[in-house]
Design a protein around this motif. Structure first.
Motif, PDB file in Angstrom:
ATOM      1  N   GLY A  57      -0.228 -21.807 -11.318  1.00  0.00           N
ATOM      2  CA  GLY A  57      -0.929 -20.698 -11.948  1.00  0.00           C
ATOM      3  C   GLY A  57      -1.333 -21.064 -13.360  1.00  0.00           C
ATOM      4  O   GLY A  57      -0.726 -21.907 -14.003  1.00  0.00           O
ATOM      5  N   SER A  58      -2.388 -20.422 -13.826  1.00  0.00           N
ATOM      6  CA  SER A  58      -2.769 -20.668 -15.204  1.00  0.00           C
ATOM      7  C   SER A  58      -2.692 -19.338 -15.939  1.00  0.00           C
ATOM      8  O   SER A  58      -2.555 -18.295 -15.329  1.00  0.00           O
ATOM      9  CB  SER A  58      -4.187 -21.227 -15.243  1.00  0.00           C
TER      10      SER A  58
ATOM     11  N   ASN B 280       1.430 -18.440  -7.193  1.00  0.00           N
ATOM     12  CA  ASN B 280       0.767 -18.948  -8.397  1.00  0.00           C
ATOM     13  C   ASN B 280       1.741 -19.223  -9.529  1.00  0.00           C
ATOM     14  O   ASN B 280       1.572 -20.171 -10.276  1.00  0.00           O
ATOM     15  CB  ASN B 280      -0.261 -17.939  -8.915  1.00  0.00           C
ATOM     16  N   TYR B 281       2.747 -18.374  -9.667  1.00  0.00           N
ATOM     17  CA  TYR B 281       3.590 -18.458 -10.858  1.00  0.00           C
ATOM     18  C   TYR B 281       5.051 -18.791 -10.565  1.00  0.00           C
ATOM     19  O   TYR B 281       5.875 -18.806 -11.461  1.00  0.00           O
ATOM     20  CB  TYR B 281       3.511 -17.139 -11.638  1.00  0.00           C
ATOM     21  N   SER B 282       5.380 -19.012  -9.276  1.00  0.00           N
ATOM     22  CA  SER B 282       6.780 -19.290  -8.949  1.00  0.00           C
ATOM     23  C   SER B 282       7.126 -20.725  -9.338  1.00  0.00           C
ATOM     24  O   SER B 282       6.258 -21.527  -9.690  1.00  0.00           O
ATOM     25  CB  SER B 282       7.033 -19.070  -7.469  1.00  0.00           C
ATOM     26  N   ASP B 283       8.402 -21.054  -9.221  1.00  0.00           N
ATOM     27  CA  ASP B 283       8.872 -22.386  -9.611  1.00  0.00           C
ATOM     28  C   ASP B 283       8.918 -23.341  -8.427  1.00  0.00           C
ATOM     29  O   ASP B 283       8.965 -24.548  -8.624  1.00  0.00           O
ATOM     30  CB  ASP B 283      10.250 -22.245 -10.255  1.00  0.00           C
TER      31      ASP B 283
ATOM     32  N   GLU C 180      -1.099 -16.575 -18.754  1.00  0.00           N
ATOM     33  CA  GLU C 180       0.251 -16.112 -19.064  1.00  0.00           C
ATOM     34  C   GLU C 180       0.996 -15.724 -17.802  1.00  0.00           C
ATOM     35  O   GLU C 180       0.446 -15.079 -16.911  1.00  0.00           O
ATOM     36  CB  GLU C 180       0.178 -14.920 -20.013  1.00  0.00           C
ATOM     37  N   LYS C 181       2.238 -16.164 -17.736  1.00  0.00           N
ATOM     38  CA  LYS C 181       3.022 -15.941 -16.531  1.00  0.00           C
ATOM     39  C   LYS C 181       3.510 -14.502 -16.478  1.00  0.00           C
ATOM     40  O   LYS C 181       4.197 -14.037 -17.377  1.00  0.00           O
ATOM     41  CB  LYS C 181       4.211 -16.906 -16.559  1.00  0.00           C
TER      42      LYS C 181
END
Ligand code: CDP
Length: 239
Positions: A3-4, A181-184, A6-7
């Motif tokens: 993801g791009s 998109n934003y997970s690890d 802000e998380k």
């Protein structure tokens, strides 16, 4: 992953953004045998994913030189419809991602279809993603399994697939698009429920051994629900 910007905070008060618990699936609905011209087919809605799967064959393998005299070969095409997401789908033809997903889907079914019963032939599997919201390879495999079963092609098992992921320290089941998109980490898995065999394991991001085990336990437990949805779809048509 990937993801791009802000998380966003993906977990609020112990719940995910769509209100799910860590080990909770999105709702799944499957209908078998929805296409007149295909030998087998299925339509699946899984959260905001909408997927059609169609199966043709076994038929004589074409072109002839790709035929295997000892067993059937499988061709698989996974494709996202140009209108299936907000992201860019300007290119025509399969992109690298679609080629990869087609390949892993094919490999899942090579391990359950009784290929040696159909020497010299081919079986075609099509997965069309009409609407995507993360986890479409799992949705495609789950739908294609029902399409294959509805075609009557003999299989040792009817596979299912679902993805586990990691958000910070938490393992979560059935990662959706914003989580993806934003997970690890994201770990799609396909299982043959009768044998328990693992037919696909991919991983994007880092997981400890313990986290992998926790994710796999979630996947196998969720398998009960996914398999029930698959079976109900088939029973509704063939009871
Ligand atoms: O769909 P799946 O999670 O199996 O594959 P992915 O490559 O991890 O993609 C995650 C999600 O990103 C997809 O389900 C789509 O919602 C979205 N995506 C998209 O909209 N357009 C693309 N070209 C690729 C992915």
């Amino acid at each position: 992953m990937g993801g791009s910007g802000e998380k966003p905070q993906l977990i609020v008060d112990g719940k995910r953004l769509d209100g799910r618990a860590f080990d909770e699936l999105r709702p799944i609905r499957i209908e078998a045998d929805v296409l007149k011209n295909a030998e087998g087919s299925a339509y699946l809605e899984w959260g905001d994913n909408k997927v059609l799967a169609a199966v043709y064959g076994p038929k004589e393998a074409q072109p002839k030189h790709i035929a295997d005299p000892n067993r059937a070969i499988i061709k698989c095409r996974y494709q996202m419809a140009p209108f299936s997401s907000l992201e860019e789908h300007g290119r025509t033809g399969p992109n690298r991602r679609a080629i990869e997903i087609s390949k892993v889907t094919k490999e899942v079914f090579e391990n359950v279809i009784l290929l040696d019963q159909f020497p010299g032939s081919e079986i075609d599997i099509f997965v069309e993603v009409l609407q995507s919201d993360g986890g479409t390879r799992a949705a495609g495999i789950t739908a294609a399994a029902v399409a294959l079963a509805s075609s009557g092609i003999p299989m040792r098992d009817i596979p299912y697939a679902v993805s586990a992921g990691r958000i910070g320290e938490h393992m979560v089941l059935d990662v959706n698009k914003i989580e993806d998109n934003y997970s690890d980490a994201d770990m799609p898995v396909a299982i043959a429920p009768r044998s328990g065999d693992m037919l696909l394991l991919q991983m994007d991001g880092a997981l400890t051994k313990e986290q992998v085990s926790e994710g796999l336990a979630m996947v196998r437990k969720a398998g009960e629900t996914i398999v029930r949805a698959q079976r109900e779809a088939l029973e509704a048509k063939y009871r």
